[in-house]
Write a protein that holds these residues in place. Structure first.
Motif, PDB file in Angstrom:
ATOM      1  N   LEU A   1     -42.187  27.313 -42.564  1.00  0.00           N
ATOM      2  CA  LEU A   1     -42.751  26.100 -41.972  1.00  0.00           C
ATOM      3  C   LEU A   1     -42.380  24.865 -42.796  1.00  0.00           C
ATOM      4  O   LEU A   1     -42.064  23.806 -42.237  1.00  0.00           O
ATOM      5  CB  LEU A   1     -44.271  26.230 -41.857  1.00  0.00           C
ATOM      6  N   SER A   2     -42.411  25.003 -44.117  1.00  0.00           N
ATOM      7  CA  SER A   2     -42.030  23.874 -44.981  1.00  0.00           C
ATOM      8  C   SER A   2     -40.572  23.503 -44.780  1.00  0.00           C
ATOM      9  O   SER A   2     -40.220  22.319 -44.686  1.00  0.00           O
ATOM     10  CB  SER A   2     -42.286  24.221 -46.453  1.00  0.00           C
ATOM     11  N   ALA A   3     -39.703  24.512 -44.720  1.00  0.00           N
ATOM     12  CA  ALA A   3     -38.275  24.245 -44.560  1.00  0.00           C
ATOM     13  C   ALA A   3     -37.989  23.529 -43.241  1.00  0.00           C
ATOM     14  O   ALA A   3     -37.202  22.573 -43.192  1.00  0.00           O
ATOM     15  CB  ALA A   3     -37.495  25.558 -44.632  1.00  0.00           C
ATOM     16  N   VAL A   4     -38.635  23.971 -42.169  1.00  0.00           N
ATOM     17  CA  VAL A   4     -38.413  23.334 -40.867  1.00  0.00           C
ATOM     18  C   VAL A   4     -38.953  21.910 -40.872  1.00  0.00           C
ATOM     19  O   VAL A   4     -38.304  20.979 -40.376  1.00  0.00           O
ATOM     20  CB  VAL A   4     -39.060  24.163 -39.743  1.00  0.00           C
ATOM     21  N   ALA A   5     -40.155  21.721 -41.427  1.00  0.00           N
ATOM     22  CA  ALA A   5     -40.744  20.375 -41.474  1.00  0.00           C
ATOM     23  C   ALA A   5     -39.862  19.413 -42.257  1.00  0.00           C
ATOM     24  O   ALA A   5     -39.801  18.214 -41.954  1.00  0.00           O
ATOM     25  CB  ALA A   5     -42.139  20.437 -42.086  1.00  0.00           C
ATOM     26  N   GLN A   6     -39.138  19.931 -43.250  1.00  0.00           N
ATOM     27  CA  GLN A   6     -38.282  19.087 -44.085  1.00  0.00           C
ATOM     28  C   GLN A   6     -36.888  18.888 -43.509  1.00  0.00           C
ATOM     29  O   GLN A   6     -36.076  18.184 -44.104  1.00  0.00           O
ATOM     30  CB  GLN A   6     -38.199  19.691 -45.485  1.00  0.00           C
ATOM     31  N   GLY A   7     -36.609  19.504 -42.346  1.00  0.00           N
ATOM     32  CA  GLY A   7     -35.341  19.221 -41.685  1.00  0.00           C
ATOM     33  C   GLY A   7     -34.383  20.373 -41.521  1.00  0.00           C
ATOM     34  O   GLY A   7     -33.278  20.191 -41.011  1.00  0.00           O
ATOM     35  N   ALA A   8     -34.763  21.579 -41.932  1.00  0.00           N
ATOM     36  CA  ALA A   8     -33.915  22.755 -41.709  1.00  0.00           C
ATOM     37  C   ALA A   8     -34.211  23.291 -40.316  1.00  0.00           C
ATOM     38  O   ALA A   8     -35.267  23.877 -40.090  1.00  0.00           O
ATOM     39  CB  ALA A   8     -34.189  23.814 -42.771  1.00  0.00           C
ATOM     40  N   HIS A   9     -33.276  23.113 -39.381  1.00  0.00           N
ATOM     41  CA  HIS A   9     -33.581  23.362 -37.980  1.00  0.00           C
ATOM     42  C   HIS A   9     -32.909  24.596 -37.388  1.00  0.00           C
ATOM     43  O   HIS A   9     -33.034  24.838 -36.194  1.00  0.00           O
ATOM     44  CB  HIS A   9     -33.194  22.136 -37.141  1.00  0.00           C
ATOM     45  N   THR A  10     -32.197  25.384 -38.203  1.00  0.00           N
ATOM     46  CA  THR A  10     -31.582  26.620 -37.718  1.00  0.00           C
ATOM     47  C   THR A  10     -31.921  27.743 -38.691  1.00  0.00           C
ATOM     48  O   THR A  10     -32.222  27.493 -39.862  1.00  0.00           O
ATOM     49  CB  THR A  10     -30.052  26.483 -37.621  1.00  0.00           C
ATOM     50  N   PRO A  11     -31.857  29.000 -38.233  1.00  0.00           N
ATOM     51  CA  PRO A  11     -32.147  30.117 -39.142  1.00  0.00           C
ATOM     52  C   PRO A  11     -31.277  30.102 -40.389  1.00  0.00           C
ATOM     53  O   PRO A  11     -31.760  30.412 -41.491  1.00  0.00           O
ATOM     54  CB  PRO A  11     -31.878  31.344 -38.273  1.00  0.00           C
TER      55      PRO A  11
ATOM     56  N   LYS B   1     -29.930  27.502 -41.962  1.00  0.00           N
ATOM     57  CA  LYS B   1     -30.380  26.453 -42.872  1.00  0.00           C
ATOM     58  C   LYS B   1     -31.730  26.795 -43.484  1.00  0.00           C
ATOM     59  O   LYS B   1     -31.987  26.532 -44.660  1.00  0.00           O
ATOM     60  CB  LYS B   1     -30.452  25.110 -42.134  1.00  0.00           C
ATOM     61  N   ILE B   2     -32.608  27.393 -42.691  1.00  0.00           N
ATOM     62  CA  ILE B   2     -33.915  27.799 -43.215  1.00  0.00           C
ATOM     63  C   ILE B   2     -33.733  28.841 -44.306  1.00  0.00           C
ATOM     64  O   ILE B   2     -34.340  28.765 -45.380  1.00  0.00           O
ATOM     65  CB  ILE B   2     -34.802  28.350 -42.076  1.00  0.00           C
ATOM     66  N   GLY B   3     -32.878  29.840 -44.028  1.00  0.00           N
ATOM     67  CA  GLY B   3     -32.613  30.869 -45.027  1.00  0.00           C
ATOM     68  C   GLY B   3     -32.040  30.294 -46.307  1.00  0.00           C
ATOM     69  O   GLY B   3     -32.413  30.710 -47.409  1.00  0.00           O
ATOM     70  N   ALA B   4     -31.154  29.300 -46.163  1.00  0.00           N
ATOM     71  CA  ALA B   4     -30.552  28.693 -47.356  1.00  0.00           C
ATOM     72  C   ALA B   4     -31.594  27.957 -48.185  1.00  0.00           C
ATOM     73  O   ALA B   4     -31.567  28.012 -49.421  1.00  0.00           O
ATOM     74  CB  ALA B   4     -29.434  27.737 -46.939  1.00  0.00           C
ATOM     75  N   VAL B   5     -32.537  27.285 -47.508  1.00  0.00           N
ATOM     76  CA  VAL B   5     -33.560  26.521 -48.228  1.00  0.00           C
ATOM     77  C   VAL B   5     -34.495  27.441 -48.999  1.00  0.00           C
ATOM     78  O   VAL B   5     -34.870  27.163 -50.147  1.00  0.00           O
ATOM     79  CB  VAL B   5     -34.358  25.640 -47.246  1.00  0.00           C
ATOM     80  N   ILE B   6     -34.881  28.559 -48.396  1.00  0.00           N
ATOM     81  CA  ILE B   6     -35.876  29.424 -49.037  1.00  0.00           C
ATOM     82  C   ILE B   6     -35.247  30.601 -49.778  1.00  0.00           C
ATOM     83  O   ILE B   6     -35.967  31.461 -50.306  1.00  0.00           O
ATOM     84  CB  ILE B   6     -36.911  29.939 -48.010  1.00  0.00           C
TER      85      ILE B   6
ATOM     86  N   SER C   1     -30.159  34.659 -43.324  1.00  0.00           N
ATOM     87  CA  SER C   1     -30.625  34.147 -42.030  1.00  0.00           C
ATOM     88  C   SER C   1     -31.236  35.250 -41.171  1.00  0.00           C
ATOM     89  O   SER C   1     -32.190  35.016 -40.421  1.00  0.00           O
ATOM     90  CB  SER C   1     -29.475  33.476 -41.274  1.00  0.00           C
ATOM     91  N   ASN C   2     -30.713  36.484 -41.280  1.00  0.00           N
ATOM     92  CA  ASN C   2     -31.279  37.588 -40.498  1.00  0.00           C
ATOM     93  C   ASN C   2     -32.692  37.936 -40.953  1.00  0.00           C
ATOM     94  O   ASN C   2     -33.510  38.411 -40.165  1.00  0.00           O
ATOM     95  CB  ASN C   2     -30.384  38.821 -40.595  1.00  0.00           C
TER      96      ASN C   2
END
Length: 494
Positions: free
Chosen positions: A272-282, A284-289, A293-294
């Motif tokens: 949720l934090s990653a998406v709120a900060q602008g990571a809008h694809t799996p 990008k979310i995986g890279a942030v956290i 991605s899977n």
């Protein structure tokens, strides 16, 4: 069956409830209905009002109560409704007997000419210790169709969306048996302003950007701010106050606990934090956290089905869908509260809120205005702009200018097949929108035409919190294809 005046909005839902409860043969076989919605959307308020109107039996289940205690609570509620008191001696009856007795009692106690009504609220709580309940209700329903069991109306309600939606899916026992499947969403932004009683429209916008249209927050918070000056104090006293029930970290934790699939909550918080900060694809979310991605696809799906994340498609380029946080209080928590939790626990809420002002305007208020602009085009503009059939699919888009080697993002676009009905730009900046903003949209309009889109009859819309410059107002007055949407127009008060 008149809707009580204290229930804001919900006209469509009330009519659907009335049709379900009072339609058809009052003495016919059992009708089954489901009502679901996230925590605090007003499900209980709606259902208890319906029970009050028809003399129905309302029973609330309790989380982690245990099966015996749940049956005892059910039996006590049944006894009170029958006028026998709430004392239950010895071992409570089985669920099969209790369900049948509830329908029998509701029919016997119902006013003349009205069906017996039974509402079981937070049904998933009872199911956690009695998973056989859907099957028992299936047998009761089928027997009723053969006139071998009581009739009436039975409504199952719950906040655990994944559980409620599963009840009618696949090979589950209740599939194909429910006549009503009502999913209660948040109030729209105009109804939310009425709920809070806010007259100052900029304050109404800010309030909605923080807590959305969730009716259950209203009685838990201090009086709504009457102006932008009071808004800062209201935020500090409510959303950032560690010791109150609506402290956003506390509230988000409750929301995640509603879904039994969410166990390792730290992973879901990170997503949720990653998406709120602008990571809008799996990816990008995986890279942030720091995950593949899977590894995040399943929890993303859970958050989507729970109503906390939503995905949308670029309407022009057909790119991979982008994810966003669709619950305002979760977005506020992830962007404002969570990064400063330790300081908030030291009582530094005022300092944190002052420092977070740029984040609030850029990452919360700005995107929220874009969302409301799209909602206005979809929900209100067909009537207010004289397009009763609507504007087609409404969303966002982007178009590539190959000659200028630039990509143009479009905040609001309404398209039907290849015809673009509307394009718009929504900005929550401190400066008024001017002629350069209109010229930019005119350029995009020409670019869309050159790329093969039908732009005949296209409306150009500019949305602004702070209004428009005089030269833009004069130009718009001379062009029938330009619409200026300020806050009074957005809220239907112009």
């Amino acid at each position: 069956m008149d809707k009580p005046s204290h229930i804001i909005g919900r006209e469509r839902q009330w009519r659907a409830m009335e049709k379900f409860l009072l339609g058809g043969d009052q003495d016919g076989p059992l009708r089954l209905g489901l009502v679901s919605g996230r925590r605090r959307t007003g499900k209980t308020q709606l259902l208890t009002a319906a029970c009050d109107a028809l003399g129905g039996l309302y029973i609330a289940c309790v989380q982690d109560e245990g099966d015996r205690a749940a049956r005892q609570r059910f039996a006590s509620a049944l006894g009170r409704h029958a006028g026998l008191g709430d004392a239950v001696r010895g071992e409570p009856e089985s669920w099969e007997r209790l369900l049948r007795a509830a329908l029998d009692t509701a029919a016997r106690v119902a006013p003349p000419g009205l069906p017996g009504v039974v509402v079981i609220d937070e049904f998933p709580y009872a199911m956690s210790d009695a998973p056989q309940l859907p099957s028992l209700i299936q047998h009761l329903y089928d027997d009723s169709q053969r006139r071998q069991a009581p009739g009436g109306r039975l409504i199952l309600c719950g906040s655990a969306l994944s559980v409620m939606h599963t009840l009618l899916s696949g090979t589950n026992p209740l599939r194909g048996r429910a006549m009503m499947d009502m999913r209660l969403n948040a109030l729209d932004y105009r109804e939310a302003a009425r709920l809070w009683g806010v007259r100052d429209l900029e304050t109404a916008l800010r309030l909605h950007a923080c807590v959305g249209g969730i009716p259950g927050y209203r009685p838990l918070m201090t009086s709504a701010p009457a102006s932008a000056d009071e808004f800062d104090t209201w935020i500090v006293d409510n959303l950032l106050a560690v010791d109150v029930s609506v402290f956003t970290r506390t509230e988000v934790d409750y929301l995640l606990r509603e879904d039994p699939r969410i166990t390792a909550r730290s992973l879901y918080y990170d997503i949720l934090s990653a998406v709120a900060q602008g990571a809008h694809t799996p990816a990008k979310i995986g890279a942030v956290i720091g995950r593949d991605s899977n590894a995040v696809r399943y929890p993303i799906g859970v958050l989507e089905s729970a109503g906390y994340l939503t995905r949308a498609q670029d309407l022009l380029r057909g790119r991979k869908p982008t994810l966003s946080v669709c619950d305002p209080i979760i977005r506020f928590d992830r962007l404002i509260t969570a990064p400063h939790l330790s300081q908030l626990e030291l009582g530094r809420a005022e300092q944190i809120w002052r420092a977070a002002a740029p984040t609030f305007r850029a990452n919360i208020l700005g995107p929220h205005l874009e969302e409301l602009a799209r909602e206005w085009v979809h929900r209100f503009a067909p009537d207010e702009l004289g397009r009763p059939t609507g504007f087609g699919t409404v969303g966002f888009g982007s178009v590539q200018d190959h000659s200028g080697r630039a990509k143009h993002d479009i905040d609001v676009i309404a398209i039907e097949n290849n015809q673009v009905h509307l394009i718009g730009e929504a900005k929550a900046t401190l400066t008024r929108r001017g002629l350069p903003d209109l010229e930019r949209l005119d350029g995009i309009r020409g670019l869309l035409a050159r790329t093969g889109h039908d732009t005949a009859g296209l409306i150009t819309a500019l949305f602004s919190v702070t209004g428009f410059t005089d030269d833009l107002v004069r130009t718009a007055a001379s062009r029938a294809d330009v619409v200026l949407v300020d806050l009074p127009c957005l809220y239907g008060r112009s």
